[in-house]
Design a protein around this motif. Structure first.
Motif, PDB file in Angstrom:
ATOM      1  N   PHE A 464      57.640  10.748 -14.074  1.00 56.51           N
ATOM      2  CA  PHE A 464      57.731  11.492 -12.221  1.00 56.51           C
ATOM      3  C   PHE A 464      57.925  10.797 -11.528  1.00 56.51           C
ATOM      4  CE2 PHE A 464      53.185  11.640 -14.725  1.00 56.51           C
ATOM      5  CZ  PHE A 464      54.133  13.165 -15.013  1.00 56.51           C
ATOM      6  N   PRO A 465      59.512  10.487 -11.592  1.00 57.89           N
ATOM      7  CA  PRO A 465      60.233   9.886 -10.345  1.00 57.89           C
ATOM      8  C   PRO A 465      59.931  10.026  -8.928  1.00 57.89           C
ATOM      9  CG  PRO A 465      61.572  11.846 -11.371  1.00 57.89           C
ATOM     10  CD  PRO A 465      60.560  11.333 -12.468  1.00 57.89           C
ATOM     11  N   ALA A 466      59.576  11.311  -8.752  1.00 56.96           N
ATOM     12  CA  ALA A 466      58.832  11.728  -7.256  1.00 56.96           C
ATOM     13  C   ALA A 466      57.305  12.383  -7.367  1.00 56.96           C
ATOM     14  CB  ALA A 466      60.071  12.563  -6.590  1.00 56.96           C
ATOM     15  N   LEU A 477      64.915  13.843  -1.077  1.00 54.96           N
ATOM     16  CA  LEU A 477      64.912  14.392  -2.606  1.00 54.96           C
ATOM     17  C   LEU A 477      63.589  15.289  -3.090  1.00 54.96           C
ATOM     18  CD1 LEU A 477      63.989  12.150  -4.555  1.00 54.96           C
ATOM     19  CD2 LEU A 477      61.303  11.155  -3.405  1.00 54.96           C
ATOM     20  N   TYR A 478      63.363  15.737  -2.109  1.00 56.16           N
ATOM     21  CA  TYR A 478      62.348  17.339  -2.476  1.00 56.16           C
ATOM     22  C   TYR A 478      63.001  18.648  -3.093  1.00 56.16           C
ATOM     23  CZ  TYR A 478      59.714  21.643  -2.494  1.00 56.16           C
ATOM     24  OH  TYR A 478      59.325  23.118  -3.515  1.00 56.16           O
ATOM     25  N   LYS A 480      65.789  17.511  -4.540  1.00 61.35           N
ATOM     26  CA  LYS A 480      66.821  16.853  -5.627  1.00 61.35           C
ATOM     27  C   LYS A 480      66.451  17.587  -6.462  1.00 61.35           C
ATOM     28  CE  LYS A 480      68.488  12.404  -7.609  1.00 61.35           C
ATOM     29  NZ  LYS A 480      68.430  11.530  -7.423  1.00 61.35           N
ATOM     30  N   ILE A 481      64.588  17.158  -6.662  1.00 64.53           N
ATOM     31  CA  ILE A 481      63.549  16.899  -7.597  1.00 64.53           C
ATOM     32  C   ILE A 481      63.457  18.690  -8.103  1.00 64.53           C
ATOM     33  CG2 ILE A 481      61.456  16.964  -8.164  1.00 64.53           C
ATOM     34  CD1 ILE A 481      62.815  14.080  -8.543  1.00 64.53           C
ATOM     35  N   ASN A 482      62.696  18.888  -7.018  1.00 60.45           N
ATOM     36  CA  ASN A 482      63.129  21.192  -7.164  1.00 60.45           C
ATOM     37  C   ASN A 482      64.023  21.085  -7.781  1.00 60.45           C
ATOM     38  OD1 ASN A 482      63.289  24.175  -5.797  1.00 60.45           O
ATOM     39  ND2 ASN A 482      61.672  23.574  -6.530  1.00 60.45           N
ATOM     40  N   THR A 483      65.161  21.103  -7.464  1.00 62.33           N
ATOM     41  CA  THR A 483      66.509  21.739  -8.750  1.00 62.33           C
ATOM     42  C   THR A 483      66.884  21.326  -9.882  1.00 62.33           C
ATOM     43  OG1 THR A 483      68.164  21.791  -6.166  1.00 62.33           O
ATOM     44  CG2 THR A 483      68.996  21.874  -8.461  1.00 62.33           C
TER      45      THR A 483
END
Ligand code: FAD
Length: 502
Positions: A464-466, A477-478, A480-483
């Protein structure tokens, strides 16, 4: 009676909650010894079964009850933002497993389906517009589109527009990267992955019938539902992931924290359509507003479902009342759950929720024609012969003590755990399966605090990086993680970032 060997963890029930927790624990500690005990002959036989829930990957994109409007007209988006980031945490876990290569394909359980909200009348339109104005400024909802243009609505929801009065006042929002999740397929994939590891077993057709304190852990009594034979298993930690039936097991544990909780079962029904000519005209989950006096889980929606590679449409849910805690449960479930400690809150809830009782009675009494009339609010040209009524899963809502009202009915979920962290139960139903991973991470932090901060911290950060809080506030960050999640789960094509519809 045979005495079984001891295990580290017993998980009661083979639904999405236990399956997720078991796989997470095994990732964090490959040497952990655990046993999942399930009374049915397969996993995901109750609420996690794809036809017992709506399969919406709840991310706050379309559910109007997650954004309540105050009397002064302001719309509160906190809940929608929180659920959105919780779903992103679930997607991180599924992405991590998918990338391992041994978990199997993500296409079997998650599909891209646009999420739409649809309202009728001046008040509905004014609410949706206010909601859109606040929501689309938040990075998690930046791609949301709003329209009052009927030609555009006909593009977004072609099945729903013909047959309407020309002067009907309508509005809609759309987010293209919503999902449909087959939580049954996901559960069974998790269980298969789990049992490919050593010291992890799933035992079917076995009912947990009792729990006794045993030093710092528990002795769990288990009955074979076919032969009637019983055995006992000693466990350092027990998770009651028994869905609607978690409450009686929590009561059987006798832990102080269980006192005062009661359950209010609400059943459900859907209209289902498999006619390919109709199904192909609707590629969306369209949520609207609940009728006045109805509970939040009754918001009507017309959903594309993708189950075992086939598409269907589901409309509902129509609520109902029953005294069973599980779809395959007993009518004695509710009466047998009454205790000296919860009768006060239960009576207070009965007295203070007459609107809900009236609503449930009216829902139960509906004829098929009345149910079709509700569907025709969405799909005016719906034909009776295309739709059949199906029974959905049970939701047991939480009743708990309240200092002012005596007792309140709570529509969310609640993790109840023993002070020493040796037992935890999940009560309640909504938003449910979509946020399982966040709930199980909360459990790990509550019941295994030293390990979560110590020897498991590195692995948790890798998977869980975020987490939710940072995703709520850090837009870059959202994104990046979402993509990353959408690519790993094959929801978008790597080069285009546009949803890849099946
Ligand atoms: C009508 C409806 C619509 C929903 N729609 C959505 C949706 O669109 N999106 C979403 O995210 N969530 C949705 N949910 C919620 C979601 O389905 C649940 O939150 C989730 O499936 C609960 O999983 P669980 O593992 O806790 O319970 P379950 O899947 O019910 O599993 C519990 C298991 O425990 C077993 N069990 C019970 N007692 C015992 C015992 N004594 N011994 C051994 N085994 C036992 C049962 O047989 C069952 O298999 C919906 C729910 C309903 C009812």
């Amino acid at each position: 009676m045979a005495h079984n060997e001891a295990v580290d963890v017993v998980l009661v029930g083979a639904g999405i909650m236990s399956a997720t927790l078991a796989v997470l624990l095994k990732e964090l500690d490959p040497a952990i010894k655990l046993e999942v005990v399930e009374l049915m002959d397969s996993g995901a036989a109750e609420s996690s079964n794809p036809w017992n829930n709506a399969g919406t990957g709840h991310a706050g994109l379309c559910e109007l009850n997650y954004t309540p409007q105050a009397a002064d007209g302001t719309v509160d988006i906190k809940k929608a933002v929180h659920i959105n980031t919780q779903f992103e945490v679930s997607k991180q876990f599924w992405s991590y497993l998918t990338k391992k290569g041994t978990f199997g394909s993500c296409k079997s359980f998650i599909s891209p389906v646009p999420h739409l909200s649809f309202v009728q009348g001046d008040n509905g339109v004014s609410f949706l517009k206010s909601r859109f104005d606040v929501l689309h400024k938040h990075h998690a909802f930046a791609d949301m589109e709003y329209t009052e243009d009927k030609a555009k609505m006909a593009e977004w929801m072609p099945l729903m527009m013909p047959g309407r009065a020309p002067d009907e006042v309508l509005a809609a929002t759309r987010v293209m990267n919503g999902t449909d999740v087959n939580f049954g397929a996901l559960t069974n994939q998790l269980l298969k992955h789990l049992t490919s590891a050593p010291d992890a077993q799933v035992k079917y057709c076995k009912r947990v019938t009792g729990l006794k304190r045993n030093g710092s852990g528990w002795t769990v009594s288990i009955k074979d539902v076919n032969s009637g034979s019983t055995r006992e298993v000693d466990a350092k930690f027990v998770f009651l992931g028994a869905g609607g039936a978690a409450l009686p097991l929590l009561q059987a544990s006798g832990i102080e924290e269980s006192k005062g909780f009661g359950g209010f079962p609400i059943s459900g029904q859907w209209l289902r359509c498999d006619n390919p000519e109709v199904v192909k005209q609707h590629q969306a989950k369209v949520y609207s507003q609940a009728a006045v006096g109805s509970p939040p889980m009754s918001v009507p929606h017309l959903d594309t479902r993708v189950v075992d590679g086939k598409k269907s449409l589901l409309f509902g849910p129509y609520a109902g009342f029953t005294t069973k805690f599980l779809k395959h449960g007993s009518f004695m479930d509710l009466p047998l759950s009454v205790r000296a400690g919860n009768i006060g809150p239960m009576l207070a809830v009965a007295k203070n929720n007459m609107d809900l009782t009236k609503y449930l009675v009216s829902e139960v009494m509906q004829s098929m024609e009345q149910r079709l009339d509700s569907l025709r609010r969405f799909y005016p040209e719906a034909k009776a012969e295309d739709w059949r009524l199906e029974v959905a899963g049970q939701r047991v809502q939480i009743i708990k003590k309240d200092p002012k009202k005596g007792g309140i009915l709570q529509f969310g979920t609640e993790l109840v755990s023993a002070k020493d962290g040796s037992l935890a139960a999940l009560l309640g139903a909504s938003p449910g399966a979509s946020v399982t991973v966040s709930i199980m991470l909360e459990l790990i932090e509550k019941c295994f605090p030293a390990k979560a901060k110590g020897e498991w911290a590195g692995k948790l950060a890798e998977i869980f990086p975020a987490r939710e809080k940072v995703l709520e506030t850090d837009a870059a960050l959202y994104r990046k993680i979402n993509t990353q999640n959408n690519i790993a789960l094959e929801l978008v094509e790597e080069s285009s970032e546009t949803p890849s519809y099946a």
